[in-house]
Design an enzyme around this catalytic site. Structure first.
Site, PDB file in Angstrom:
ATOM      1  N   ASP A 271      39.680  27.118  74.714  1.00  0.00           N
ATOM      2  CA  ASP A 271      41.358  26.801  74.906  1.00  0.00           C
ATOM      3  C   ASP A 271      41.520  25.461  74.096  1.00  0.00           C
ATOM      4  OD1 ASP A 271      42.526  28.720  76.466  1.00  0.00           O
ATOM      5  OD2 ASP A 271      41.459  27.547  78.255  1.00  0.00           O
TER       6      ASP A 271
ATOM      7  N   ASP B 148      44.657  33.542  76.174  1.00  0.00           N
ATOM      8  CA  ASP B 148      45.373  34.315  77.162  1.00  0.00           C
ATOM      9  C   ASP B 148      44.423  35.168  77.782  1.00  0.00           C
ATOM     10  OD1 ASP B 148      47.258  34.822  79.010  1.00  0.00           O
ATOM     11  OD2 ASP B 148      47.632  36.663  77.498  1.00  0.00           O
TER      12      ASP B 148
ATOM     13  N   THR C  60      41.910  34.366  80.562  1.00  0.00           N
ATOM     14  CA  THR C  60      40.551  33.571  80.757  1.00  0.00           C
ATOM     15  C   THR C  60      39.474  34.443  81.430  1.00  0.00           C
ATOM     16  OG1 THR C  60      42.028  31.800  81.288  1.00  0.00           O
ATOM     17  CG2 THR C  60      39.946  31.452  82.021  1.00  0.00           C
TER      18      THR C  60
ATOM     19  N   SER D 229      47.111  44.592  85.359  1.00  0.00           N
ATOM     20  CA  SER D 229      46.177  43.690  85.040  1.00  0.00           C
ATOM     21  C   SER D 229      44.733  43.925  85.523  1.00  0.00           C
ATOM     22  CB  SER D 229      46.606  42.368  85.629  1.00  0.00           C
ATOM     23  OG  SER D 229      47.997  42.032  85.339  1.00  0.00           O
TER      24      SER D 229
ATOM     25  N   ARG E 179      54.766  43.510  85.573  1.00  0.00           N
ATOM     26  CA  ARG E 179      54.118  42.276  85.775  1.00  0.00           C
ATOM     27  C   ARG E 179      54.883  42.284  87.225  1.00  0.00           C
ATOM     28  NH1 ARG E 179      50.453  39.642  84.887  1.00  0.00           N
ATOM     29  NH2 ARG E 179      50.808  38.323  83.060  1.00  0.00           N
TER      30      ARG E 179
ATOM     31  N   ASP F  34      52.972  33.359  78.121  1.00  0.00           N
ATOM     32  CA  ASP F  34      52.341  34.400  78.560  1.00  0.00           C
ATOM     33  C   ASP F  34      53.010  35.633  78.238  1.00  0.00           C
ATOM     34  OD1 ASP F  34      50.339  33.214  79.968  1.00  0.00           O
ATOM     35  OD2 ASP F  34      51.556  32.647  81.550  1.00  0.00           O
TER      36      ASP F  34
HETATM   37  P1  AMP Z   1      46.894  39.426  83.135  1.00  0.00           P
HETATM   38  O1  AMP Z   1      46.090  39.400  81.882  1.00  0.00           O
HETATM   39  O2  AMP Z   1      47.842  40.138  83.629  1.00  0.00           O
HETATM   40  O3  AMP Z   1      45.938  39.217  84.411  1.00  0.00           O
HETATM   41  O4  AMP Z   1      47.567  38.154  83.055  1.00  0.00           O
HETATM   42  C1  AMP Z   1      47.134  36.914  82.557  1.00  0.00           C
HETATM   43  C2  AMP Z   1      47.981  35.787  82.401  1.00  0.00           C
HETATM   44  O5  AMP Z   1      48.964  35.669  83.387  1.00  0.00           O
HETATM   45  C3  AMP Z   1      47.290  34.596  82.369  1.00  0.00           C
HETATM   46  O6  AMP Z   1      47.972  33.719  81.600  1.00  0.00           O
HETATM   47  C4  AMP Z   1      47.484  34.325  84.065  1.00  0.00           C
HETATM   48  O7  AMP Z   1      47.148  32.852  84.343  1.00  0.00           O
HETATM   49  C5  AMP Z   1      48.748  34.600  84.265  1.00  0.00           C
HETATM   50  N1  AMP Z   1      48.967  35.172  85.542  1.00  0.00           N
HETATM   51  C6  AMP Z   1      49.432  36.318  85.783  1.00  0.00           C
HETATM   52  N2  AMP Z   1      49.692  36.554  87.149  1.00  0.00           N
HETATM   53  C7  AMP Z   1      49.277  35.734  87.632  1.00  0.00           C
HETATM   54  C8  AMP Z   1      49.313  34.967  89.066  1.00  0.00           C
HETATM   55  N3  AMP Z   1      49.535  35.870  90.157  1.00  0.00           N
HETATM   56  N4  AMP Z   1      48.892  33.924  89.335  1.00  0.00           N
HETATM   57  C9  AMP Z   1      48.307  32.860  88.303  1.00  0.00           C
HETATM   58  N5  AMP Z   1      48.705  33.473  87.052  1.00  0.00           N
HETATM   59  C10 AMP Z   1      48.788  34.768  86.676  1.00  0.00           C
HETATM   60 MG    MG Z   2      48.155  33.039  79.687  1.00  0.00          MG
END
Ligand code: AMP
Ligand code: MG
Length: 334
Positions: free
Chosen positions: A50, A129, A131, A216, A262, A277
Site C-alpha cells: 500500500d 483495493d 486487502t 464481495s 454494495r 473505493d
Molecule cells: P469488497 O471488495 O467488495 O469486499 O470491498 C473492498 C473495499 O471496500 C475495501 O476498500 C474495503 O475496505 C471496503 N469495504 C466494503 N465494505 C466494507 C465494510 N462493510 N466495512 C469496511 N470496509 C468495507
Molecule cells: Mg478500498
C-alpha cells in the site's frame, strides 16, 4: 489496437502510474509466497505494498503533473514509529526499484503528498483495493481516478490477477483497464509496456433470471440476508462470482457478469465507501456501457469529501438490468 485516444499528459501519467504501482504490488505478493514467515494474518505485506505503491504514484504525479493533487488512502504516520522501522526499510527497498534516488525521508514525503483533500481537480488512489484478496494471494486492484468538478474524467484499474479483464489468472499477465469520460473503456496487458488496447463492453443480458451476480468475497462487506432477498426477487439462478475489490467492475465491464450490489452491513448501516473505493470502477463500467448508482438510483457524488457521504451503498449493472435491480431493492425495503 494501439491506444485509441490521444495520449494526453493525464492519460500517460495514469497508465504509467497504475502499471508501475501494480508491478510493485506483484513483487510484494511474490515475496509473500517465498517467505512463509509472512503469515496471512500479518498486516506487514499489505502495508508495504500500500505505502510503496502510493509513494511511487505520488512521486510520478509530482514529476509529470506537478500542479495536481492526490487524495490517497495511505499516510506515512505509522512509519515514524520505531517498531515500524522494518516496514519503512521494505517500503524504501521496493520504491527504489522504480526510483533509485528515493531516500527514507523522501519516501515518507512522497506518501504524504497523497494525503490532500478533494478539490475542484484532483486524483484519487486506492493503492491496494481488496486487502484481504491481496493477502490471500487472490484478486485485488490498484485504483486511480482523475476527478474534475465532481466528475470522474479518467478511471484506471490495475488487476494483476485477472486476464483479459474477465478471467481469474493469479500470477499471469494481469489486466490494465482504462476509461475516459465520453470516449470508452479499454483493456490491455499489465505486464508488458506495449500499448495494445481492446475495447470492453458489458453483457447484453436483459433477463434478471439469466444474470450473473458479482459479490464481495468478504461476507462482512455486504448484508447477506438482503442479498438473498434480492436474489429471490430477481429470480437469479446462476451461481454468483465472489471477488474482492474493484476487480468486480472490471469483470462487469468485460461482460462476464451483470450485477453487483454494495449493500450496507447489518451492523454498520451507516457504512459509506471512500471515493477511491468507487471512482475508477464507476467510470470504467459506465464507459463499457453499464450503469452505476447508489441503492436509491442516484449517481455517486464525488463532491462530498473523502467519503461518498451522499450515497447509500452502490448498484453496478450492465445497464439493461438496472431498473429491475433498483425496483427489487425498493420493494424489498432495502
Ligand atoms: P469488497 O471488495 O467488495 O469486499 O470491498 C473492498 C473495499 O471496500 C475495501 O476498500 C474495503 O475496505 C471496503 N469495504 C466494503 N465494505 C466494507 C465494510 N462493510 N466495512 C469496511 N470496509 C468495507
Ligand atoms: Mg478500498
Amino acid at each position: 489496437m494501439k491506444f485509441p485516444f490521444p495520449l494526453t499528459p493525464e492519460i500517460k501519467f495514469a497508465l504509467e502510474a497504475v502499471r508501475k504501482a501494480s508491478q510493485l504490488t506483484v513483487a510484494v505478493q511474490n515475496e509473500m509466497k517465498q517467505f512463509s514467515s509472512l503469515q496471512k494474518s500479518d498486516q506487514s505485506p499489505v502495508t508495504v505494498a500500500d505505502l510503496a505503491a502510493q509513494a511511487i504514484v505520488a512521486h510520478l504525479l509530482e514529476e509529470k503533473l506537478p500542479q495536481d493533487i492526490l487524495v490517497g488512502e495511505e499516510s506515512s504516520e505509522m512509519l515514524g514509529l520505531v517498531e515500524n522501522r522494518n516496514t519503512l526499510d521494505q517500503v524504501l527497498e521496493h520504491v527504489k526499484r522504480f526510483f533509485s534516488h528515493a531516500t527514507l525521508d523522501g519516501v515518507c514525503d512522497w506518501i504524504d503528498r497523497g494525503t490532500a483533500e478533494p478539490a475542484y481537480r484532483f486524483w484519487t488512489l486506492d493503492p491496494v483495493d481488496g486487502t484481504k484478496g491481496f493477502l490471500r494471494g487472490d484478486q485485488y486492484a490498484v485504483a486511480l481516478a482523475f476527478i474534475v468538478n465532481g466528475k470522474v474524467e479518467i478511471g484506471v484499474l490495475g488487476c494483476p490477477n485477472l486476464k483479459e479483464a474477465k478471467f481469474q489468472d493469479v500470477g499471469g499477465v494481469g489486466s490494465l483497464v482504462i476509461a475516459i469520460r465520453g470516449k470508452g473503456c479499454w483493456s490491455s496487458i499489465l505486464k508488458t509496456e506495449h500499448l495494445s488496447f481492446l475495447p470492453l463492453h458489458v453483457s447484453d443480458c436483459r433477463e434478471p433470471r439469466d444474470a450473473v451476480l458479482m459479490r464481495s468475497y468478504d461476507r462482512s462487506h455486504t448484508n447477506e440476508a438482503q442479498l438473498e432477498k434480492i436474489k429471490d426477487a430477481l429470480h437469479l439462478q446462476k451461481p454468483p462470482i465472489r471477488l474482492d475489490s474493484l476487480s468486480k467492475y472490471t469483470v462487469l465491464a468485460s461482460g462476464k457478469a451483470d450485477l453487483f450490489f454494495r449493500l450496507l452491513p447489518m451492523d454498520r448501516p451507516d457504512y459509506r465507501d471512500y471515493i477511491w473505493d468507487q471512482a475508477a470502477g464507476d467510470l470504467i463500467l459506465q464507459e463499457a456501457g453499464g450503469k452505476v448508482t447508489d441503492l436509491d438510483g442516484k449517481a455517486l457524488d464525488y463532491t462530498a469529501g473523502k467519503k461518498l457521504f451522499n450515497n447509500r451503498g452502490a448498484l453496478a449493472s450492465n445497464g439493461f438490468l438496472h431498473e429491475a435491480a433498483l425496483k427489487a431493492v425498493k420493494e424489498e425495503g432495502i
